[in-house]
Design an enzyme around this catalytic site. Structure first.
Site, PDB file in Angstrom:
ATOM      1  N   ARG A 175      -3.949   1.947  -9.698  1.00 35.44           N
ATOM      2  CA  ARG A 175      -4.335   0.948  -8.684  1.00 35.44           C
ATOM      3  C   ARG A 175      -5.292   1.628  -7.709  1.00 35.44           C
ATOM      4  O   ARG A 175      -4.900   2.556  -7.000  1.00 35.44           O
ATOM      5  CB  ARG A 175      -3.114   0.429  -7.892  1.00 35.44           C
ATOM      6  CG  ARG A 175      -1.946  -0.098  -8.681  1.00 35.44           C
ATOM      7  CD  ARG A 175      -2.040  -1.534  -9.158  1.00 35.44           C
ATOM      8  NE  ARG A 175      -2.638  -2.543  -8.318  1.00 35.44           N
ATOM      9  CZ  ARG A 175      -1.971  -3.368  -7.500  1.00 35.44           C
ATOM     10  NH1 ARG A 175      -0.666  -3.256  -7.356  1.00 35.44           N
ATOM     11  NH2 ARG A 175      -2.608  -4.296  -6.819  1.00 35.44           N
ATOM     12  N   GLN A 181       3.050 -13.490  -4.973  1.00 39.62           N
ATOM     13  CA  GLN A 181       4.037 -12.632  -4.303  1.00 39.62           C
ATOM     14  C   GLN A 181       4.709 -13.348  -3.134  1.00 39.62           C
ATOM     15  O   GLN A 181       5.854 -13.045  -2.800  1.00 39.62           O
ATOM     16  CB  GLN A 181       3.360 -11.347  -3.786  1.00 39.62           C
ATOM     17  CG  GLN A 181       2.861 -10.413  -4.884  1.00 39.62           C
ATOM     18  CD  GLN A 181       1.409 -10.664  -5.220  1.00 39.62           C
ATOM     19  OE1 GLN A 181       0.873 -11.737  -4.950  1.00 39.62           O
ATOM     20  NE2 GLN A 181       0.764  -9.680  -5.828  1.00 39.62           N
ATOM     21  N   ARG A 216       5.135  -3.060  -6.671  1.00 37.38           N
ATOM     22  CA  ARG A 216       3.844  -3.253  -5.996  1.00 37.38           C
ATOM     23  C   ARG A 216       4.110  -3.182  -4.496  1.00 37.38           C
ATOM     24  O   ARG A 216       5.252  -3.116  -4.048  1.00 37.38           O
ATOM     25  CB  ARG A 216       3.119  -4.542  -6.421  1.00 37.38           C
ATOM     26  CG  ARG A 216       3.945  -5.682  -6.905  1.00 37.38           C
ATOM     27  CD  ARG A 216       4.826  -6.261  -5.865  1.00 37.38           C
ATOM     28  NE  ARG A 216       4.109  -6.596  -4.654  1.00 37.38           N
ATOM     29  CZ  ARG A 216       4.660  -6.746  -3.466  1.00 37.38           C
ATOM     30  NH1 ARG A 216       5.972  -6.571  -3.296  1.00 37.38           N
ATOM     31  NH2 ARG A 216       3.950  -7.055  -2.400  1.00 37.38           N
ATOM     32  N   GLY A 217       3.022  -3.228  -3.739  1.00 43.35           N
ATOM     33  CA  GLY A 217       3.136  -3.006  -2.301  1.00 43.35           C
ATOM     34  C   GLY A 217       2.724  -1.568  -2.038  1.00 43.35           C
ATOM     35  O   GLY A 217       3.250  -0.635  -2.676  1.00 43.35           O
ATOM     36  N   ALA A 218       1.800  -1.364  -1.096  1.00 48.28           N
ATOM     37  CA  ALA A 218       1.198  -0.045  -0.915  1.00 48.28           C
ATOM     38  C   ALA A 218       2.239   1.057  -0.706  1.00 48.28           C
ATOM     39  O   ALA A 218       2.226   2.074  -1.427  1.00 48.28           O
ATOM     40  CB  ALA A 218       0.194  -0.099   0.242  1.00 48.28           C
ATOM     41  N   ASN A 258      -6.504  -5.667   2.306  1.00 44.36           N
ATOM     42  CA  ASN A 258      -5.177  -6.206   2.022  1.00 44.36           C
ATOM     43  C   ASN A 258      -5.337  -7.270   0.942  1.00 44.36           C
ATOM     44  O   ASN A 258      -6.450  -7.587   0.503  1.00 44.36           O
ATOM     45  CB  ASN A 258      -4.536  -6.770   3.310  1.00 44.36           C
ATOM     46  CG  ASN A 258      -3.061  -7.102   3.126  1.00 44.36           C
ATOM     47  OD1 ASN A 258      -2.313  -6.294   2.571  1.00 44.36           O
ATOM     48  ND2 ASN A 258      -2.634  -8.272   3.542  1.00 44.36           N
ATOM     49  N   LYS A 259      -4.237  -7.831   0.512  1.00 43.54           N
ATOM     50  CA  LYS A 259      -4.216  -8.835  -0.557  1.00 43.54           C
ATOM     51  C   LYS A 259      -5.308  -9.885  -0.375  1.00 43.54           C
ATOM     52  O   LYS A 259      -5.560 -10.340   0.737  1.00 43.54           O
ATOM     53  CB  LYS A 259      -2.837  -9.515  -0.556  1.00 43.54           C
ATOM     54  CG  LYS A 259      -2.632 -10.594  -1.588  1.00 43.54           C
ATOM     55  CD  LYS A 259      -2.891 -10.143  -3.001  1.00 43.54           C
ATOM     56  CE  LYS A 259      -2.100  -8.907  -3.357  1.00 43.54           C
ATOM     57  NZ  LYS A 259      -2.587  -8.242  -4.587  1.00 43.54           N
ATOM     58  N   ASP A 297      -3.316  -2.407   2.562  1.00 41.60           N
ATOM     59  CA  ASP A 297      -3.375  -1.440   1.470  1.00 41.60           C
ATOM     60  C   ASP A 297      -4.228  -0.234   1.830  1.00 41.60           C
ATOM     61  O   ASP A 297      -4.063   0.842   1.264  1.00 41.60           O
ATOM     62  CB  ASP A 297      -3.884  -2.110   0.196  1.00 41.60           C
ATOM     63  CG  ASP A 297      -2.845  -3.084  -0.335  1.00 41.60           C
ATOM     64  OD1 ASP A 297      -2.754  -4.200   0.203  1.00 41.60           O
ATOM     65  OD2 ASP A 297      -2.093  -2.701  -1.252  1.00 41.60           O
TER      66      ASP A 297
END
Lengths: 382, 382
Positions: free
Chosen positions: A126, A235, A78-80, A286-287, A276
């Site tokens: 995603r 996370q 995960r993570g853009a 973002n998150k 993101d």
């Protein structure tokens, strides 16, 4: 997916054993840990299964595009930026699957149709992070150029693998550059706050929001970092706390709802987050929780810095309101790592991201420099 | 403490079996569930072990002051009004222990000294909620009046039990009154947000912040409630979601960091929270996260209502900065119901409460009416 190596390692800060460490550190990597890398010998993609951190270090070997899609969907990677790199390598694996069936007479149109179907399957995993779509478009463009230049279909897998390597290398370089540029914003004695994980585990390099932190620390500056645990997937608690502890950087883990208290009483001096997707006007997806931090930071006179590579910027969207927000399953909220915390059958909302309007963003740090408000002109110039 | 009854009940909304329900509903209670009650036959204190909800309904029987202190410290009973009532009954149990050893010749000074030691042991269990200290002071005052009026030491346990019954009955009445008064603030179609658990499980009655919600719903108004899960102890996910589901009130469970997103996009119309201590200027100590909600609510033009009985008001403190903030153990943050979520050895902050300055509070609802800013005059008048 069969794990290639597995370590059960309840890690304390800086005390993990060397064997576990050797699994995690990619040879030649500038960063302390890598989320994923290509195994040139075995010709497959390896990645840390991030759903098992911080209690288990498991490296997965992925041989098919379906395995890559599952890993992205399940948040094993995960993570853009990292899912962009994973998707590019997924295309390389998918192309190899398509042509390994000894079908040399396949025509160019069929080949491109198949590649576009592979890309669509990966893109749907995603929806919010634009880097995923960006990497897939780059791979498809490279394939088209390959065929337009008269090269043969049979060489497409090698062409796509080469493009994936380029995307991976560029991401590493971008992380390093964001680290150098963003480190100028960190002073001795600062108390930083970060949310989610925008570290090495979110990229192919040393991270986005954590890159300036790693660089400033290596340069000898001394500061502390508050780490939001970042429910529901944790996370921050599982990944960022682990990365910072490995690097020996002093951290304090807090629950998300403590951030405001420590802005008021704990001397937080700045907030560093990743992104993101960034719209043309500087709105940042973002998150989930980032938007609240933006409002709270502004109320306390604390700057919120967004650190993200240029591939995160989506100039096709005039504002953040048009960014699709991924809604994930209820079980992420009603359970924590398999432990049920809420009554059965209760209704849940689980937006994985939120949008922070640009008026709450002090600056956007990219590999090409720091952009300050008004963002439109600066983002377009990039 | 041996459980008197125990049900393993993974409860879905409104479908729990009748046997489990019968354990939870105190005969004659106006509310749907009770946190604790005195068993007049067995002459002991019974309470739900809230650490086991929502997956297990366990009723504990407490026979000693030490058991009560442990239950308060371990959050088996929590919520400012409920721990006040528990402490009062704890004093009754403690007094009975002191005098059951057939010591009829004990003098008044020794008796009061022993009672003050019992009170000190109970007071030290939780420092932030003032209701605990307030209830203990009431019990000690009643004991002193008892002796000053010439009554015998041997009757002190009965005197204290009687005072505990009064405190319990007054809390029930206060909850009912706060419910009636606060219900006027809830309209058809509203989307409320609540944090932590300020329901029946936090009081001897129908709750503080949830009381207006229960009353408005019973009166036929229709609305929905967003429930913050409230890390680290998850009183929202475990207790509030369970109480609202039992009452058939539509709820959506969210993680704490989603509140800002739903204030901006989800149409939240007001925020209802309880309080653990209110200073003379209207500053409110409440569960960690409340302060952030106050700042966010104001930024979105949404009123934050604090619902608390008069016993929560501490006029001896001019502002909230003087309220002691309980710091709890790291394991509440690094583990969730026994499941480890963070690296071993990581530094943690765990303030159980924060202070919301009165400028973020739209109104304070007590059993004596609604107080609006400026709060000093209104609070003093109470």
């Amino acid at each position: 997916v069969k794990p290639v190596s597995e370590e059960t390692a309840p890690l304390s800060g800086g005390t993990e054993d060397e064997e576990a460490k050797s699994i995690l550190v990619e040879p030649g990597s500038a960063g302390p840990v890598s989320a994923l890398w290509w195994d040139s010998g075995a010709e497959l993609l390896e990645m840390i299964d991030q759903t098992l951190l911080p209690t288990r270090l498991t490296v997965l070997q992925l041989r098919s595009v379906d395995q890559v899609a599952e890993a992205i969907r399940s948040l094993r990677v995960r993570g853009a930026p990292a899912i962009g790199v994973a998707a590019a390598y997924g295309m390389a694996l998918g192309a190899r699957e398509q042509w390994s069936a000894a079908d040399p007479e396949i025509d160019q149109v069929t080949a491109l149709t198949r590649l576009r179907a592979l890309a669509a399957s990966l893109r749907s995993t995603r929806p919010t992070a634009v880097n995923l779509a960006w990497a897939l478009t780059r791979v498809l463009d490279a394939a088209e150029r390959h065929l337009q230049s008269g090269k043969v279909v049979a060489e497409l897998p090698a062409c796509i693998l080469s493009e994936a390597h380029s995307i991976c290398a560029e991401d590493k370089a971008a992380c390093a550059a964001m680290g150098e540029i963003g480190a100028a914003l960190i002073k001795d004695g600062d108390s930083l706050l970060t949310h989610c994980n925008a570290g090495a585990l979110a990229t192919a390099g040393i991270g986005t929001a954590l890159a300036p932190i790693f660089v400033a620390w290596s340069a000898g500056r001394r500061f502390e970092v508050f780490v939001d645990e970042t429910r529901p997937v944790l996370q921050g608690a599982r990944l960022t706390a682990w990365e910072l502890a490995r690097a020996g950087i002093p951290l304090t883990l807090i629950t998300d709802n403590m951030a405001a208290h420590f802005m008021r009483r704990g001397g937080i001096t700045s907030v560093f987050v990743g992104a993101d997707r960034i719209a043309a006007n500087g709105d940042v997806a973002n998150k989930i929780g980032t938007y609240g931090l933006g409002v709270l930071a502004q109320a306390h006179g604390i700057p919120l810095y967004v650190v993200a590579p240029r591939s995160t910027i989506d100039l096709s969207l005039s504002s953040g309101d048009a960014i699709p927000i991924e809604e994930r399953g209820a079980d992420e909220v009603t359970s924590v790592l398999g432990t049920r915390i809420a009554p059965v059958g209760v209704k849940v909302a689980n937006p994985a991201f939120d949008v922070t309007p640009s008026r709450y963003v002090a600056a956007i740090i990219t590999e090409a420099g720091i952009i300050r408000p008004p963002f439109e002109a600066g983002l377009e110039k990039l």
